[in-house]
Scaffold this motif. Structure first.
Motif, PDB file in Angstrom:
ATOM      1  N   LEU A   1      34.240  50.633  44.466  1.00  0.00           N
ATOM      2  CA  LEU A   1      34.044  49.230  44.102  1.00  0.00           C
ATOM      3  C   LEU A   1      35.382  48.661  43.663  1.00  0.00           C
ATOM      4  N   GLY A   2      35.812  47.634  44.342  1.00  0.00           N
ATOM      5  CA  GLY A   2      37.057  46.978  44.004  1.00  0.00           C
ATOM      6  C   GLY A   2      36.792  45.551  43.574  1.00  0.00           C
ATOM      7  N   GLY A   3      37.827  44.896  43.103  1.00  0.00           N
ATOM      8  CA  GLY A   3      37.705  43.502  42.696  1.00  0.00           C
ATOM      9  C   GLY A   3      38.621  43.208  41.533  1.00  0.00           C
ATOM     10  N   ALA A   4      38.765  41.945  41.248  1.00  0.00           N
ATOM     11  CA  ALA A   4      39.662  41.486  40.192  1.00  0.00           C
ATOM     12  C   ALA A   4      39.152  41.878  38.806  1.00  0.00           C
ATOM     13  N   ASN A   5      40.070  41.880  37.843  1.00  0.00           N
ATOM     14  CA  ASN A   5      39.657  42.061  36.445  1.00  0.00           C
ATOM     15  C   ASN A   5      38.629  40.996  36.102  1.00  0.00           C
TER      16      ASN A   5
END
Length: 171
Positions: free
Chosen positions: A16-20
């Motif tokens: 799972l990736g994504g911005a803070n």
């Protein structure tokens, strides 16, 4: 967090990736039932056993616990990797943040569960421990799935079978 939909199967590492602030850690907490969801639903069998490695694993307060006792409490099975062997007779309170993080991650990956949730497991780890964690993921048991949250794009790319980005929710 925006709408997200995914499934994970035994033997698979889903990154799972994504911005803070996108909600990745909250999503993992929702999967364990420790965070409230306000819309949508989570579908999983009540028989699915989950281990959750938190982004900042808490140490048991003022408990004279050795590394091997921590692993026993977490029902970890098998022999820890060489990197963790030196921690077996060491008090948890005397371990560095990275040592404790590594031991916790190994215990989750080797406990009798179906799904392991790893939230930023490379935090505080040196290069050797990151490589050892990657090896553990590469040797994942075919009866266990992993959902891995990390800001380390290279780590996700190297050790995940596929990726899902979590987007911030906007109204």
């Amino acid at each position: 967090m925006g709408p997200v939909s995914f499934s994970v199967r035994a033997g698979e590492v889903l990154g799972l990736g994504g911005a803070n602030g996108a909600g990745k850690s909250t999503l993992l907490k929702a999967l364990t039932g420790t965070a409230k969801i306000f819309s949508g639903r989570i579908l999983r069998s009540s028989e699915v056993r989950i281990a959750h490695h938190r982004q900042r694993p808490e140490r048991p307060p003022e408990l004279p616990l050795l590394g091997r006792e921590l692993l026993a409490l977490m029902d970890a099975e098998g022999d820890p990797p060489e990197l963790a062997q030196a921690l077996m007779d060491r008090p948890v309170a005397e371990m560095s943040g990275g040592q404790y993080q590594f031991l916790q991650a190994w215990a989750c990956l080797n406990s009798p569960v179906d799904v392991v949730l790893l939230d930023e497991p490379t935090n505080n780890l040196d290069g050797e421990a990151i490589d050892a964690l990657g090896e553990m993921l590469n040797q994942l048991s075919s009866d266990r799935a992993v959902v891995l949250v990390s800001h380390e794009q290279a780590f996700l790319n190297a050790h995940c079978h596929r990726r899902q980005d979590v987007e911030p929710w906007t109204s």
